[in-house]
Design a protein around this motif. Structure first.
Motif, mmCIF file in Angstrom:
data_model
loop_
_atom_site.group_PDB
_atom_site.id
_atom_site.type_symbol
_atom_site.label_atom_id
_atom_site.label_comp_id
_atom_site.label_asym_id
_atom_site.label_seq_id
_atom_site.Cartn_x
_atom_site.Cartn_y
_atom_site.Cartn_z
ATOM 1 N N LYS A 249 -137.136 53.056 -7.154
ATOM 2 C CA LYS A 249 -137.218 52.737 -5.731
ATOM 3 C C LYS A 249 -137.599 51.272 -5.524
ATOM 4 O O LYS A 249 -137.096 50.610 -4.612
ATOM 5 C CB LYS A 249 -138.260 53.652 -5.073
ATOM 6 C CG LYS A 249 -138.306 53.564 -3.552
ATOM 7 C CD LYS A 249 -137.036 54.105 -2.930
ATOM 8 C CE LYS A 249 -137.081 54.012 -1.408
ATOM 9 N NZ LYS A 249 -138.065 54.965 -0.829
ATOM 10 N N GLU A 258 -130.213 51.153 -0.059
ATOM 11 C CA GLU A 258 -130.863 52.422 0.237
ATOM 12 C C GLU A 258 -130.249 53.586 -0.519
ATOM 13 O O GLU A 258 -130.780 54.698 -0.480
ATOM 14 C CB GLU A 258 -130.798 52.697 1.745
ATOM 15 C CG GLU A 258 -131.553 51.673 2.591
ATOM 16 C CD GLU A 258 -131.526 51.992 4.064
ATOM 17 O OE1 GLU A 258 -130.866 52.994 4.432
ATOM 18 O OE2 GLU A 258 -132.163 51.262 4.846
ATOM 19 N N GLN A 259 -129.128 53.348 -1.181
ATOM 20 C CA GLN A 259 -128.419 54.420 -1.863
ATOM 21 C C GLN A 259 -127.814 53.886 -3.152
ATOM 22 O O GLN A 259 -127.381 52.730 -3.208
ATOM 23 C CB GLN A 259 -127.301 54.965 -0.959
ATOM 24 C CG GLN A 259 -126.569 56.171 -1.493
ATOM 25 C CD GLN A 259 -127.289 57.471 -1.218
ATOM 26 O OE1 GLN A 259 -128.075 57.559 -0.282
ATOM 27 N NE2 GLN A 259 -127.036 58.472 -2.039
ATOM 28 N N ASP A 261 -124.765 54.585 -6.039
ATOM 29 C CA ASP A 261 -123.472 55.267 -6.131
ATOM 30 C C ASP A 261 -123.329 56.084 -7.406
ATOM 31 O O ASP A 261 -122.516 57.014 -7.464
ATOM 32 C CB ASP A 261 -122.336 54.241 -6.071
ATOM 33 C CG ASP A 261 -122.363 53.418 -4.792
ATOM 34 O OD1 ASP A 261 -122.554 54.024 -3.716
ATOM 35 O OD2 ASP A 261 -122.208 52.179 -4.868
ATOM 36 N N PRO A 285 -133.119 59.116 -7.872
ATOM 37 C CA PRO A 285 -132.868 59.038 -6.433
ATOM 38 C C PRO A 285 -131.682 59.903 -6.009
ATOM 39 O O PRO A 285 -130.897 60.382 -6.833
ATOM 40 C CB PRO A 285 -132.562 57.545 -6.202
ATOM 41 C CG PRO A 285 -133.028 56.846 -7.423
ATOM 42 C CD PRO A 285 -132.923 57.820 -8.537
ATOM 43 N N ASN A 286 -131.570 60.077 -4.709
ATOM 44 C CA ASN A 286 -130.472 60.826 -4.115
ATOM 45 C C ASN A 286 -129.133 60.209 -4.518
ATOM 46 O O ASN A 286 -128.910 59.013 -4.380
ATOM 47 C CB ASN A 286 -130.617 60.795 -2.591
ATOM 48 C CG ASN A 286 -129.615 61.688 -1.902
ATOM 49 O OD1 ASN A 286 -129.323 62.785 -2.374
ATOM 50 N ND2 ASN A 286 -129.073 61.223 -0.795
ATOM 51 N N CYS A 287 -128.242 61.045 -5.044
ATOM 52 C CA CYS A 287 -126.933 60.580 -5.508
ATOM 53 C C CYS A 287 -126.026 61.790 -5.636
ATOM 54 O O CYS A 287 -126.502 62.919 -5.860
ATOM 55 C CB CYS A 287 -127.074 59.856 -6.855
ATOM 56 S SG CYS A 287 -125.536 59.202 -7.530
ATOM 57 N N ASP A 288 -124.734 61.587 -5.472
ATOM 58 C CA ASP A 288 -123.776 62.651 -5.713
ATOM 59 C C ASP A 288 -123.971 63.174 -7.134
ATOM 60 O O ASP A 288 -123.893 62.411 -8.097
ATOM 61 C CB ASP A 288 -122.354 62.094 -5.535
ATOM 62 C CG ASP A 288 -121.282 63.156 -5.698
ATOM 63 O OD1 ASP A 288 -121.603 64.294 -6.104
ATOM 64 O OD2 ASP A 288 -120.107 62.842 -5.414
ATOM 65 N N ASP A 349 -138.629 60.739 1.194
ATOM 66 C CA ASP A 349 -137.214 60.415 1.001
ATOM 67 C C ASP A 349 -136.353 61.666 1.114
ATOM 68 O O ASP A 349 -136.726 62.739 0.630
ATOM 69 C CB ASP A 349 -136.988 59.767 -0.366
ATOM 70 C CG ASP A 349 -137.496 58.333 -0.412
ATOM 71 O OD1 ASP A 349 -138.015 57.866 0.616
ATOM 72 O OD2 ASP A 349 -137.377 57.694 -1.470
ATOM 73 N N SER A 352 -129.935 64.314 0.430
ATOM 74 C CA SER A 352 -128.807 64.978 1.074
ATOM 75 C C SER A 352 -127.941 65.732 0.082
ATOM 76 O O SER A 352 -127.310 66.736 0.435
ATOM 77 C CB SER A 352 -127.959 63.948 1.822
ATOM 78 O OG SER A 352 -127.460 62.950 0.934
ATOM 79 N N HIS A 353 -127.910 65.287 -1.155
ATOM 80 C CA HIS A 353 -127.060 65.941 -2.151
ATOM 81 C C HIS A 353 -127.705 67.199 -2.728
ATOM 82 O O HIS A 353 -127.100 67.854 -3.586
ATOM 83 C CB HIS A 353 -126.710 64.954 -3.270
ATOM 84 C CG HIS A 353 -125.827 63.836 -2.812
ATOM 85 N ND1 HIS A 353 -124.482 64.001 -2.570
ATOM 86 C CD2 HIS A 353 -126.098 62.535 -2.505
ATOM 87 C CE1 HIS A 353 -123.961 62.857 -2.162
ATOM 88 N NE2 HIS A 353 -124.917 61.953 -2.123
#
Length: 380
Positions: A249, A258-259, A261, A285-288, A349, A352-353
């Motif tokens: 982070k 902020e994201q 890939d 972190p958030n990731c696909d 945080d 979403s995935h």
């Protein structure tokens, strides 16, 4: 290639300065040394090439990972992580590269875990917890079948008995069991065992103040005693994963993104981490999830590439110069991010995935408790 401490010892140089800020290196540049001077039994004229280091705790091994994977050449933001006692982290794009070292400690390798062990036959490497019954099933190294397919005891048919009983739990297993306990509602977002859940796999002391989860029964254990996941085990993993996440982070903050890939998990241990469980734990972190993958011993790949290609050896020096190193030990934002990352998967945080995977009541609890705390402060 190796971390900076290993390189110093190889060169018979004192690594003492690496133990205190500002973590000074004896030498940061690449080097060619007579192999005979290092005690290597090769041709008398052979040289040993040592790749450059980036900074105090990000050494030639991390440079070798970048030589092998070349994330900095891809048209996307990539987080490359080599998980170990120190996690080397690189955030890159074609325009910039940032690196850091996070002090994760030995928990991911089975250290500081009650039943922890290295990844060897008998080590629990995969875990699932039934969300209804809360009962576990697991798979150990050296045995293809899951534990609920075993038969143990003198009367069990030979073909139904496992080749290896559970001897302990290794790094990939400890990540999975804690993520599974959280998904099953046995752990609260702050890491405490949930006293509201009643099941036969939970063991409580002091009026439900201290809990432990029975992962393997005495019959499933090579020692003849149950294997537990204790509250302290959970805490040690929280501390380790929070350090790694906070380092990542911090790099995202310094790069202004902020994201990410894509996430690359390097190293032997990274090859055995399940991406879903790593994200549920809050390790990455958030990731696909389709963009989270392991590449194995990338440092070893980088070493072979550098050995066989002079241009790529020169490229290694360019990479080490280009990377902007962030020292987590003295960065004022690291501690704040570390505290936030102690929660499962994180205190604030969004992930979403993981939509549809996290228990709904547990997923919102940290935010609800944070709002309550703010109201209390404002009342004062």
């Amino acid at each position: 290639v190796g971390n900076t401490t290993m390189t110093h010892i190889l060169l018979n140089a004192s690594p003492q300065e690496l133990g205190n800020a500002p973590f000074a290196l004896v030498n940061r540049e690449s080097m060619d040394v007579k192999a005979s001077e290092l005690g290597l039994r090769l041709h008398p004229a052979a040289n040993a090439h040592i790749l450059p280091a980036e900074a105090g705790h990000v050494g030639a091994d991390n440079v070798a990972v970048l030589v092998a994977e070349q994330p900095q050449l891809q048209e996307r933001v990539i987080l490359t992580v080599d998980v170990g006692t120190n996690a080397e982290i690189v955030l890159s794009s074609p325009e910039w590269m940032y690196s850091a070292s996070s002090p994760t400690g030995p928990a991911f390798e089975g250290g500081q875990i009650t039943s922890g062990m290295r990844a060897a036959p008998g080590a629990i490497e995969r875990v699932r917890v039934d969300p209804e019954t809360k009962l576990p099933r697991f798979r150990v190294i050296g045995e293809e079948r899951w534990s609920d397919e075993w038969q143990t005891g003198a009367d069990a048919p030979l073909d139904a008995q496992p080749q290896h009983l559970a001897a302990g739990i290794c790094g990939s297993g400890i990540i999975e069991v804690i993520a599974e306990l959280f998904l099953a509602g046995l752990l609260l977002p702050d890491g405490r065992f949930n006293p509201g859940v009643v099941c036969e796999s939970m063991y409580w002391e002091q009026g439900k103040r201290t809990g432990a989860y029975i992962l393997a029964s005495a019959e499933q254990s090579s020692s003849g005693k149950p294997l537990y996941i204790t509250q302290q085990d959970v805490r040690n993993i929280q501390l380790a994963k929070a350090a790694l996440y906070a380092g990542a982070k911090l790099l995202m903050m310094r790069a202004g993104v902020e994201q990410v890939d894509e996430v690359i998990l390097a190293g032997a241990f990274g090859s055995y981490i399940d991406p879903k469980h790593a994200m549920v734990l809050g390790l990455i972190p958030n990731c696909d999830l389709e963009k989270v993958h392991a590449v194995g011993n990338a440092a070893g790949d980088g070493a072979r590439i550098a050995l066989l290609n002079r241009e790529r050896r020169a490229e290694a020096s360019q990479i080490a110069e280009k990377v902007r190193y962030i020292e987590t030990a003295v960065d004022p934002d690291f501690q704040e991010e570390f505290i936030k990352a102690l929660h499962l998967p994180h205190r604030s945080d969004e992930f979403s995935h993981l939509a549809g995977l996290l228990p709904e009541n547990l997923a919102v609890e940290p935010a609800r408790r944070e709002r309550k705390r703010k109201r209390q402060v404002s009342d004062v």
